[in-house]
Every structure is written in C-alpha cells, then in structure tokens.
Design a protein around this motif. Structure first.
Motif, PDB file in Angstrom:
ATOM      1  N   ILE A  70      14.398  62.278  27.413  1.00 37.29           N
ATOM      2  CA  ILE A  70      15.546  62.310  26.505  1.00 37.29           C
ATOM      3  C   ILE A  70      15.394  63.445  25.495  1.00 37.29           C
ATOM      4  N   GLN A  71      14.181  63.626  24.989  1.00 36.78           N
ATOM      5  CA  GLN A  71      13.951  64.709  24.032  1.00 36.78           C
ATOM      6  C   GLN A  71      14.187  66.067  24.673  1.00 36.78           C
ATOM      7  N   LEU A  72      13.760  66.221  25.916  1.00 34.51           N
ATOM      8  CA  LEU A  72      14.001  67.482  26.627  1.00 34.51           C
ATOM      9  C   LEU A  72      15.489  67.721  26.839  1.00 34.51           C
ATOM     10  N   HIS A  73      16.213  66.662  27.190  1.00 29.52           N
ATOM     11  CA  HIS A  73      17.663  66.789  27.345  1.00 29.52           C
ATOM     12  C   HIS A  73      18.322  67.119  26.002  1.00 29.52           C
ATOM     13  N   TRP A  74      17.817  66.523  24.932  1.00 34.91           N
ATOM     14  CA  TRP A  74      18.363  66.798  23.603  1.00 34.91           C
ATOM     15  C   TRP A  74      18.159  68.268  23.230  1.00 34.91           C
ATOM     16  N   GLN A  75      16.953  68.773  23.459  1.00 31.75           N
ATOM     17  CA  GLN A  75      16.683  70.170  23.132  1.00 31.75           C
ATOM     18  C   GLN A  75      17.523  71.097  23.999  1.00 31.75           C
ATOM     19  N   ALA A  76      17.674  70.744  25.275  1.00 36.19           N
ATOM     20  CA  ALA A  76      18.517  71.558  26.161  1.00 36.19           C
ATOM     21  C   ALA A  76      19.973  71.516  25.701  1.00 36.19           C
ATOM     22  N   PHE A  77      20.416  70.354  25.218  1.00 38.71           N
ATOM     23  CA  PHE A  77      21.785  70.236  24.704  1.00 38.71           C
ATOM     24  C   PHE A  77      21.971  71.127  23.473  1.00 38.71           C
ATOM     25  N   VAL A  78      20.999  71.128  22.573  1.00 46.07           N
ATOM     26  CA  VAL A  78      21.085  71.980  21.376  1.00 46.07           C
ATOM     27  C   VAL A  78      21.141  73.452  21.776  1.00 46.07           C
ATOM     28  N   ASP A  79      20.285  73.841  22.723  1.00 46.24           N
ATOM     29  CA  ASP A  79      20.267  75.232  23.161  1.00 46.24           C
ATOM     30  C   ASP A  79      21.581  75.637  23.819  1.00 46.24           C
ATOM     31  N   ARG A  80      22.120  74.753  24.677  1.00 45.24           N
ATOM     32  CA  ARG A  80      23.397  75.063  25.334  1.00 45.24           C
ATOM     33  C   ARG A  80      24.522  75.162  24.321  1.00 45.24           C
ATOM     34  N   THR A  81      24.505  74.282  23.341  1.00 45.84           N
ATOM     35  CA  THR A  81      25.562  74.297  22.335  1.00 45.84           C
ATOM     36  C   THR A  81      25.526  75.573  21.511  1.00 45.84           C
ATOM     37  N   LEU A  82      24.334  75.963  21.068  1.00 45.85           N
ATOM     38  CA  LEU A  82      24.209  77.192  20.275  1.00 45.85           C
ATOM     39  C   LEU A  82      24.599  78.416  21.100  1.00 45.85           C
ATOM     40  N   TYR A  83      24.225  78.435  22.369  1.00 48.28           N
ATOM     41  CA  TYR A  83      24.575  79.571  23.220  1.00 48.28           C
ATOM     42  C   TYR A  83      26.078  79.617  23.491  1.00 48.28           C
ATOM     43  N   HIS A  84      26.667  78.437  23.694  1.00 51.40           N
ATOM     44  CA  HIS A  84      28.099  78.382  24.008  1.00 51.40           C
ATOM     45  C   HIS A  84      28.952  78.832  22.827  1.00 51.40           C
ATOM     46  N   TYR A  85      28.530  78.480  21.613  1.00 52.53           N
ATOM     47  CA  TYR A  85      29.329  78.793  20.425  1.00 52.53           C
ATOM     48  C   TYR A  85      28.752  79.970  19.635  1.00 52.53           C
ATOM     49  N   GLU A  86      27.875  80.745  20.252  1.00 56.21           N
ATOM     50  CA  GLU A  86      27.197  81.824  19.539  1.00 56.21           C
ATOM     51  C   GLU A  86      28.167  82.849  18.968  1.00 56.21           C
ATOM     52  N   GLU A  87      29.231  83.184  19.701  1.00 58.38           N
ATOM     53  CA  GLU A  87      30.174  84.211  19.266  1.00 58.38           C
ATOM     54  C   GLU A  87      31.361  83.643  18.502  1.00 58.38           C
ATOM     55  N   LYS A  88      31.434  82.351  18.344  1.00 62.21           N
ATOM     56  CA  LYS A  88      32.561  81.731  17.636  1.00 62.21           C
ATOM     57  C   LYS A  88      32.239  81.616  16.155  1.00 62.21           C
ATOM     58  N   THR A  89      33.247  81.851  15.328  1.00 60.28           N
ATOM     59  CA  THR A  89      33.070  81.717  13.887  1.00 60.28           C
ATOM     60  C   THR A  89      33.183  80.251  13.490  1.00 60.28           C
ATOM     61  N   LEU A  90      32.642  79.961  12.303  1.00 59.45           N
ATOM     62  CA  LEU A  90      32.733  78.594  11.812  1.00 59.45           C
ATOM     63  C   LEU A  90      34.181  78.173  11.583  1.00 59.45           C
ATOM     64  N   ARG A  91      35.027  79.148  11.240  1.00 57.34           N
ATOM     65  CA  ARG A  91      36.437  78.845  11.003  1.00 57.34           C
ATOM     66  C   ARG A  91      37.099  78.345  12.297  1.00 57.34           C
ATOM     67  N   GLU A  92      36.692  78.917  13.440  1.00 53.56           N
ATOM     68  CA  GLU A  92      37.270  78.489  14.715  1.00 53.56           C
ATOM     69  C   GLU A  92      36.808  77.091  15.123  1.00 53.56           C
ATOM     70  N   LEU A  93      35.652  76.698  14.631  1.00 54.90           N
ATOM     71  CA  LEU A  93      35.100  75.402  15.017  1.00 54.90           C
ATOM     72  C   LEU A  93      35.574  74.260  14.142  1.00 54.90           C
ATOM     73  N   ILE A  94      36.176  74.606  12.994  1.00 52.14           N
ATOM     74  CA  ILE A  94      36.630  73.571  12.064  1.00 52.14           C
ATOM     75  C   ILE A  94      38.121  73.341  12.271  1.00 52.14           C
TER      76      ILE A  94
ATOM     77  N   VAL B 174      16.466  75.725  12.442  1.00 52.18           N
ATOM     78  CA  VAL B 174      17.426  74.985  13.266  1.00 52.18           C
ATOM     79  C   VAL B 174      16.714  73.991  14.168  1.00 52.18           C
ATOM     80  N   ASP B 175      15.601  74.420  14.780  1.00 53.30           N
ATOM     81  CA  ASP B 175      14.834  73.512  15.642  1.00 53.30           C
ATOM     82  C   ASP B 175      14.248  72.354  14.842  1.00 53.30           C
ATOM     83  N   GLU B 176      13.828  72.649  13.612  1.00 41.78           N
ATOM     84  CA  GLU B 176      13.298  71.577  12.764  1.00 41.78           C
ATOM     85  C   GLU B 176      14.380  70.559  12.433  1.00 41.78           C
ATOM     86  N   TRP B 177      15.585  71.066  12.113  1.00 46.98           N
ATOM     87  CA  TRP B 177      16.691  70.144  11.850  1.00 46.98           C
ATOM     88  C   TRP B 177      17.037  69.322  13.092  1.00 46.98           C
ATOM     89  N   ALA B 178      17.016  69.968  14.267  1.00 43.03           N
ATOM     90  CA  ALA B 178      17.301  69.252  15.512  1.00 43.03           C
ATOM     91  C   ALA B 178      16.258  68.163  15.760  1.00 43.03           C
TER      92      ALA B 178
END
Length: 385
Positions: free
Chosen positions: A131-155, A268-272
């Motif tokens: 589960i922890q590995l899946h969680w870390q993979a989820f965090v990595d995928r999320t950051l990569y997917h939204y890397e070019e998006k601004t915070l304004r677009e996500l809110i 970020v990893d510490e917060w995750a």
C-alpha cells in the motif's frame, strides 16, 4: 385325459414363465461385465444398462437440457417462485447480523486474513508495504501529471471565492490582533521602547528637545489614538487585503513543478509520508471500532433500500444471462459425465427400490401366464391324443 399330465404341463409352464421374466429383469443390470468362453463372448453380456451406459448418458443429458432444465423454465421459476423475496430475506438476515455485531472490524478481518496485522496490532508488512508503494507511486504520478498546470487551473471557482473570502478575513484578523497587541501592556512597552530609541538614539537635537518637554507617556498618549484610528480605517484593511490578494495571485500563477522545486522534493516526500502515517493511524482506529457503531448511520437504509435493490438487480441479471450461463455450464455434458461415472450397482438399487413391487408382479405374472399356457397345452395334447 390324464390329470397328472395336465398338472405337469401347468407346473412346467409356470416355472418357465416366472423364471424367464425374472431372468429378463435381472438381465437389465446383470452381468456388469461381458462373459467370455475362450475368445467367444457370451450373448447378452453385459446386461442392457451396462452395455448401453454411454447411449443412456447421452440421452439423459439431452433430456435434461432440452426438456427438464431449460432456460425458459429457469426464467419462469425465477419470476414466479418468489426467489427475489427469498434472496432479499436471506440478505437482510446476513446484513442485520453483520451490522449488529458488537465486535470490532478487526475481528472479522482476522478471521478472513489471519496475517493481516502484526504482533503490535498494526498492519503487517505484507499489507503495509504494497500500500505504501502504491501511495508513493500515486504521489509521483499526480505530481508528474499536474507538473505543467498552475495552481489557478487546479482550484475550482468556488475554491477561488473561498480563498478570496479567507484573505479578507485574514486581513481583518491581522489588524484586529495588532490593535489588541498595541493596547496590551506588552505592546505599549514595545511601542515605548521604539519611541525611546527614536528620540534617544536617532532623533538628534530635535528628538532630545521633544523627549525633554513631552516625555514617553505623553508621546504614547498622543501616538496610540492615531495608530488605533489608522488600524480601524477601511482603507488600510482594503490595502492589506489587496496586498495579500496580489501575493496569492503570484502563487496561483505558479505551476506545480515550480512549487515542488521551491518547496524541495524532500519536503514534499516528507509531507506525503506524514499524510500516509495519518491515514494509517486513522485506518487502525477505524478497524478497532465495533461493527454496530460503524454501520449505525446507514443500517435502516441498507435494510429498506440497498438489500431490495441488490436482490432485484441480482435476479434480473441472472434472468438476462441464463442462456449464457447454460452455454458456459454445458448442462448436457455435465449430466452425461455424471451418468457415465455413476455406479451400475447404485442405479440397480435405485430402480429396484422404486419399482421392486412392479418387478415382483411381473415375475408372478410370468408364473401365472406360464401355468395358463401349460394348461392350454395339456388340454390340447389330451384332445388331440
């Protein structure tokens, strides 16, 4: 006419008829295997049913598939037999027993998966590590997917409005807290120290003259009302709100990649990891809660709404897929294999147990018919002789 000859014919005919019928009945099942004299097989061996077992199995499978266990019959039975109500009642009983259980969810999980928890009561490594590995993979995928998006677009628009309202509230709160601090002894002491530093340290000759004639208390008495009025003014609150809004706009225009670089990936990893630990802690609290307490908010809705809907859906799905299920099951082949593997002795026992009286009557009838034939033969022999 010799009466003894007639009686002898009756006896012989009766014995022949009865024994012949009894032998015919026995030959339905016996012998089980063919008899051989040298290389010559004795006729009518094995018996009828053993020798035709394969044909009987095929015909039985066809009979069951085409006439007994048909898709139309199953659909009609599901519709007319009250199966839906029976299924709903059974599901209600199971759900009620499960939802009223005073034991914790941990007990049910331990029964289903004994190795799910470790000796300390936490999740075992077999559960936690994947589960922890899946969680870390989820965090990595999320950051990569939204890397070019601004915070304004996500809110969302609602989130932006709430952020603006929060900034207005924060600006008012800051001014209010600053006023309260200035009126507190600690704030007045701080302000007095600032005035003394201004007049004594950097005020020059003018500052020294002002401090000589007015004093610190008089200066504070003149300065505090003006500061308080300034902090109460809507213009200052609006300016502070506008300042905070401009800063938030700068932050919202940054993309996720910039925010991560600014914060640092380690942070970020510490917060995750911290969030994962919190979720893990909450999950352990959840599994230690009694089932009755967990299900209390929705027990009634499960009984009155969920169970009837699920039962209805299951019956309708079963009706719609009966033909597909029958094709997958291959009822004919199943029945054929079962009949082929069924012991002949057991079949004989069943048939004799069901029709034993009729078989005995056939034997008795053979004796009677044989006796009648013997009587007729004796009478004819005496008349012709």
């Amino acid at each position: 006419m010799n009466i003894w000859v007639i009686l002898l014919n009756i006896g012989v005919g009766s014995v022949i008829g009865g024994v012949t019928n009894e032998l015919a009945i026995r030959m339905l099942f016996r012998p089980l295997k063919p008899w051989y004299i040298g290389s010559w097989r004795v006729p009518f061996t094995p018996g009828l049913i053993p020798s035709r077992r394969d044909d009987i199995a095929i015909q039985m499978g066809r009979l069951v598939e085409e006439h007994l266990l048909t898709t139309e019959g199953i659909k009609r039975a599901l519709t007319q037999s009250g199966f839906e109500n029976t299924l709903a009642s059974w599901m209600n009983n199971v759900a009620t027993g499960w939802m009223s259980d005073e034991r914790a969810l941990r007990h049910a999980l331990l029964q289903a998966v004994p190795e799910i928890f470790n000796e300390e009561g936490g999740w075992s490594d077999r559960v936690r590590t994947p589960i922890q590995l899946h969680w870390q993979a989820f965090v990595d995928r999320t950051l990569y997917h939204y890397e070019e998006k601004t915070l304004r677009e996500l809110i969302s628009d609602n989130g932006k409005k709430r952020l603006d309202d929060t900034l207005g509230y924060i600006s008012q709160l800051l001014l209010t807290r600053f006023r309260e601090y200035l009126h507190s002894p600690e704030g007045q002491q701080t302000l007095q120290n600032m005035v003394r530093g201004l007049l004594g340290g950097g005020g020059g000759m003018f500052g020294g003259l002002v401090g000589m004639f007015l004093g610190d208390d008089k200066i504070l008495g003149k300065l505090l009302p003006h500061l308080d009025e300034l902090l109460r003014s809507p213009e200052l609150a609006q300016r502070l709100h506008l300042f905070l809004q401009n800063e938030s706009d700068k932050l919202l225009d940054k993309n996720v990649g910039e925010i991560v670089s600014w914060l640092g990936r380690d942070q970020v990893d510490e917060w995750a990891s911290t969030l994962f630990a919190k979720l893990e802690e909450q999950s352990l609290r959840f599994v230690d809660t009694p089932m009755s307490r967990l299900t209390a908010p929705f027990q009634e809705s499960v009984k009155s709404e969920l169970v009837p809907r699920v039962a209805k859906w299951m019956v309708e799905t079963l009706q719609q897929n009966v033909e597909r299920i029958f094709q997958r099951l291959a009822v004919r082949d199943i029945v054929t294999r079962q009949v082929e593997g069924f012991p002949i002795e057991r079949i004989e026992e069943m048939v004799v147990g069901i029709s034993g009286r009729e078989f005995r009557m056939i034997t008795v009838l053979g004796f009677i018919l044989g006796g009648i034939i013997g009587l007729v033969q004796g009478l004819l022999a005496g008349w012709l002789g």
